[in-house]
Enzyme design. Structure first.
Site, mmCIF file in Angstrom:
data_model
loop_
_atom_site.group_PDB
_atom_site.id
_atom_site.type_symbol
_atom_site.label_atom_id
_atom_site.label_comp_id
_atom_site.label_asym_id
_atom_site.label_seq_id
_atom_site.Cartn_x
_atom_site.Cartn_y
_atom_site.Cartn_z
ATOM 1 N N HIS A 309 26.579 15.133 7.377
ATOM 2 C CA HIS A 309 26.781 13.694 7.173
ATOM 3 C C HIS A 309 25.471 12.982 7.457
ATOM 4 C CE1 HIS A 309 28.513 9.678 7.491
ATOM 5 N NE2 HIS A 309 29.561 10.181 6.849
ATOM 6 N N ASP A 367 35.892 14.837 4.683
ATOM 7 C CA ASP A 367 36.389 15.508 3.468
ATOM 8 C C ASP A 367 36.852 16.934 3.722
ATOM 9 O OD1 ASP A 367 33.891 13.626 2.101
ATOM 10 O OD2 ASP A 367 35.955 13.519 1.372
HETATM 11 C C1 SDX Z 1 31.286 11.275 2.664
HETATM 12 O O1 SDX Z 1 28.001 7.868 4.080
HETATM 13 C C2 SDX Z 1 29.224 7.986 4.426
HETATM 14 O O2 SDX Z 1 29.712 7.383 5.351
HETATM 15 C C3 SDX Z 1 30.027 8.904 3.525
HETATM 16 C C4 SDX Z 1 31.472 9.134 3.949
HETATM 17 C C5 SDX Z 1 32.275 7.871 3.848
HETATM 18 O O3 SDX Z 1 33.323 7.799 4.536
HETATM 19 O O4 SDX Z 1 31.925 7.010 3.026
HETATM 20 O O5 SDX Z 1 31.511 9.616 5.282
HETATM 21 C C6 SDX Z 1 32.165 10.145 3.034
HETATM 22 O O6 SDX Z 1 30.631 11.191 1.669
HETATM 23 C C7 SDX Z 1 31.169 12.463 3.582
HETATM 24 C C8 SDX Z 1 30.103 13.511 3.097
HETATM 25 C C9 SDX Z 1 30.784 14.400 2.040
HETATM 26 N N1 SDX Z 1 29.777 15.266 1.403
HETATM 27 C C10 SDX Z 1 29.779 16.602 1.591
HETATM 28 O O7 SDX Z 1 30.516 17.195 2.388
HETATM 29 C C11 SDX Z 1 28.779 17.352 0.720
HETATM 30 C C12 SDX Z 1 28.013 18.361 1.580
HETATM 31 N N2 SDX Z 1 27.140 17.617 2.492
HETATM 32 C C13 SDX Z 1 25.767 17.357 2.065
HETATM 33 O O8 SDX Z 1 25.619 17.144 0.686
HETATM 34 C C14 SDX Z 1 25.009 16.418 2.987
HETATM 35 O O9 SDX Z 1 25.291 16.809 4.269
HETATM 36 C C15 SDX Z 1 25.252 14.913 2.880
HETATM 37 C C16 SDX Z 1 25.059 14.407 1.494
HETATM 38 C C17 SDX Z 1 26.624 14.583 3.346
HETATM 39 C C18 SDX Z 1 24.240 14.227 3.814
HETATM 40 O O10 SDX Z 1 23.020 14.367 3.236
HETATM 41 P P1 SDX Z 1 21.674 13.880 3.959
HETATM 42 O O11 SDX Z 1 21.924 12.977 5.099
HETATM 43 O O12 SDX Z 1 20.740 13.396 2.909
HETATM 44 O O13 SDX Z 1 21.170 15.181 4.626
HETATM 45 P P2 SDX Z 1 20.308 16.207 3.869
HETATM 46 O O14 SDX Z 1 20.921 16.504 2.536
HETATM 47 O O15 SDX Z 1 18.897 15.752 3.914
HETATM 48 O O16 SDX Z 1 20.498 17.498 4.777
HETATM 49 C C19 SDX Z 1 19.707 17.672 5.933
HETATM 50 C C20 SDX Z 1 19.467 19.164 5.969
HETATM 51 C C21 SDX Z 1 18.918 19.702 4.658
HETATM 52 O O17 SDX Z 1 18.094 20.825 4.983
HETATM 53 P P3 SDX Z 1 16.485 20.607 4.914
HETATM 54 O O18 SDX Z 1 16.180 20.008 3.550
HETATM 55 O O19 SDX Z 1 16.164 19.643 6.052
HETATM 56 O O20 SDX Z 1 15.940 21.990 5.118
HETATM 57 O O21 SDX Z 1 20.732 19.837 6.170
HETATM 58 C C22 SDX Z 1 21.011 20.665 5.045
HETATM 59 C C23 SDX Z 1 20.111 20.210 3.911
HETATM 60 O O22 SDX Z 1 19.807 21.305 3.062
HETATM 61 N N3 SDX Z 1 22.402 20.428 4.698
HETATM 62 C C24 SDX Z 1 23.277 21.389 4.395
HETATM 63 C C25 SDX Z 1 24.494 20.703 4.188
HETATM 64 N N4 SDX Z 1 24.299 19.389 4.356
HETATM 65 C C26 SDX Z 1 23.004 19.220 4.654
HETATM 66 N N5 SDX Z 1 23.167 22.727 4.283
HETATM 67 C C27 SDX Z 1 24.295 23.399 3.960
HETATM 68 N N6 SDX Z 1 25.501 22.811 3.753
HETATM 69 C C28 SDX Z 1 25.642 21.474 3.856
HETATM 70 N N7 SDX Z 1 26.810 20.908 3.659
#
Ligand code: SDX
Length: 443
Positions: A309, A367
């Site tokens: 998140h 989720d």
């Molecule tokens: C919702 O914003 C909100 O409040 C949203 C929400 C709401 O109520 O409105 O809470 C609802 O959207 C919840 C999130 C649902 N999405 C997912 O579950 C999809 C999987 N999660 C990721 O796509 C990600 O964690 C996000 C999009 C949720 C957050 O993305 P960020 O903050 O941009 O973080 P990031 O993508 O930069 O990740 C940081 C690191 C990365 O590694 P590096 O590039 O630093 O090496 O963590 C890794 C990412 O690769 N990472 C994951 C991961 N999520 C982040 N690695 C594996 N699995 C994951 N799920």
């Protein structure tokens, strides 16, 4: 006491720039950089807005480090436990929980606006039967703006705002249920005024002209809690989309349609659908480590859906509440999902003890469990984000309304430009293209 300010030094020329620090009622202070460009001639660069407060708001507070979520000061755990969706909607919109008289009036207003103009039914028939229900919702919610035109409704007035708020809140379950019925080829089911919000929604989703669906108390409670837990979440992507659209003065129904579009993405509200698809691909506990490895491999696009998140870096309080209701519901409503639930809890247990996930602060988000509850309620994955959109409509319109009552300038970010500098025009015969156009006319 002297004013709190932030001083920035430009070490290219020793210039010092001073900016006021604003303090909220809780959470991080903000540096007020509204005059940053004026003073420095530079823009602030923050793609993805990781460090940007886009507005001030009194509606929802999130502490990502402590896993705290407050709606107008009330903890989400308490609201889920002790309140209901009507009260949470009223709270988000009005700033406080309703007394008996106002609750009854609010319910009455919503109940008597659940029906849609009969002509709206024709919009559905323009979609393919196998359209994703979110594609239908973007279209239908946007179409609703033509039934509430600016020439009739002044959405800058208090009355106009409440018309938009009450109609959207009342009608979004009806539109969502119709999208589901359309995908099944079943007749639309009209709302009933003697049913509560969640009960009416389940009725419109699952009743048919041949038989009335009577949802169990466990199903009604689980859906009501799900709606509460998804109601609002500060300045997330879809809420920011609604507000940016609204900042131009666009029709609020069209703004909410933009929010539906943004929520659809798998990185946002589309994740609940992706979680179930992911669990079905993982299939057995012995496959979990193989997929964790893929999730940790930066060259592999696979991510553990339902984890991570932008704000929560300790735990998503909504996931903890949902896990509990998921467990209760599966005991009551349907054992079919027990294997899926067991796989989800095992995956969560392993991931929470995995160094990569701990280091990256990746925890289950809202989720992760919502999909299992929705499956237990009898809905297909394609409807999961639609349910999220139904729940979040109150958050979108509460934040839209608050925006219209405060700083109402158009949102217009700038950029760091890395494109071509000014160059001379070249006649077509003198041009040498370095690459072929990607698509051909018959692709
Ligand atoms: C919702 O914003 C909100 O409040 C949203 C929400 C709401 O109520 O409105 O809470 C609802 O959207 C919840 C999130 C649902 N999405 C997912 O579950 C999809 C999987 N999660 C990721 O796509 C990600 O964690 C996000 C999009 C949720 C957050 O993305 P960020 O903050 O941009 O973080 P990031 O993508 O930069 O990740 C940081 C690191 C990365 O590694 P590096 O590039 O630093 O090496 O963590 C890794 C990412 O690769 N990472 C994951 C991961 N999520 C982040 N690695 C594996 N699995 C994951 N799920």
């Amino acid at each position: 006491m002297s004013k709190k300010t932030l001083t920035i030094t430009d070490n290219r020329n020793g210039n010092l720039y001073e900016f006021d620090i604003k303090k909220g009622s809780c959470g991080p202070d903000v540096a007020d950089l509204t005059s940053f460009y004026e003073k420095t001639g530079m823009f602030v660069y923050d793609p993805g807005f990781k460090s940007t407060a886009s507005c001030s708001s009194e509606i929802t507070f999130i502490d990502g480090e402590k896993g705290v979520l407050l709606h107008r000061g009330y903890e989400i755990e308490e609201l889920a436990e002790k309140s209901d969706y009507y009260e949470v909607c009223y709270l988000l919109l009005n700033g406080d929980l309703p007394d008996n008289k106002n609750k009854e009036k609010f319910i009455n207003i919503l109940t008597h606006h659940t029906m849609l103009h009969e002509q709206i039914q024709r919009f559905y028939s323009g979609f393919r039967r196998d359209s994703h229900p979110m594609a239908v919702m973007v279209g239908i919610v946007g179409a609703l703006s033509s039934f509430y035109p600016e020439k009739t409704y002044d959405f800058s007035s208090e009355k106009g705002k409440w018309v938009a708020v009450s109609r959207l809140l009342a009608k979004i379950p009806t539109m969502a249920a119709m999208a589901y019925k359309y995908s099944l080829g079943q007749p639309f089911i009209y709302p009933k005024n003697n049913l509560s919000y969640s009960e009416n929604f389940l009725h419109m989703l699952f009743s048919t002209p041949c038989g009335e669906y009577k949802p169990s108390k466990a199903s009604i409670d689980a859906l009501d809690k799900l709606l509460i837990l998804h109601a609002d979440h500060e300045q997330n992507a879809s809420t920011s989309t609604v507000k940016i659209a609204g900042s131009s003065g666009a029709n609020p129904f069209a703004c909410v349609a933009a929010g539906v579009a943004s929520l659809w993405g798998p990185a946002h509200g589309g994740a609940n659908e992706s979680v179930i698809r992911m669990l079905n691909i993982i299939e057995h506990e012995q496959h979990i480590n193989k997929f964790l490895k893929k999730a940790k491999d930066p060259s592999d696009p696979f991510r553990l859906m339902g984890f991570g998140h932008r704000v929560y870096k300790s735990h998503d309080p909504r996931a903890n509440v949902l896990r509990k209701y998921c467990h209760n519901l599966l005991k009551e409503v349907d054992n079919f999902n027990v294997p899926l639930f067991k796989l989800a809890t095992k995956l969560e247990e392993i991931a929470l003890n995995d160094d990569y996930f701990i280091k990256k602060q990746l925890y289950p988000n809202v989720d992760f469990y919502s999909g299992i509850i929705l499956k237990a309620l009898g809905l297909p994955e394609s409807m999961f984000t639609v349910i999220f959109a139904v729940a979040r409509t109150v958050g979108w319109i509460s934040q839209w309304k608050e925006m219209t009552e405060s700083d109402n300038r158009i949102s217009r970010p700038r950029q760091l430009y890395n494109g071509k500098k000014t160059r001379k025009f070249v006649k077509i015969n003198d041009r040498k293209s370095k690459h072929e156009l990607f698509l051909d006319y018959n692709q």
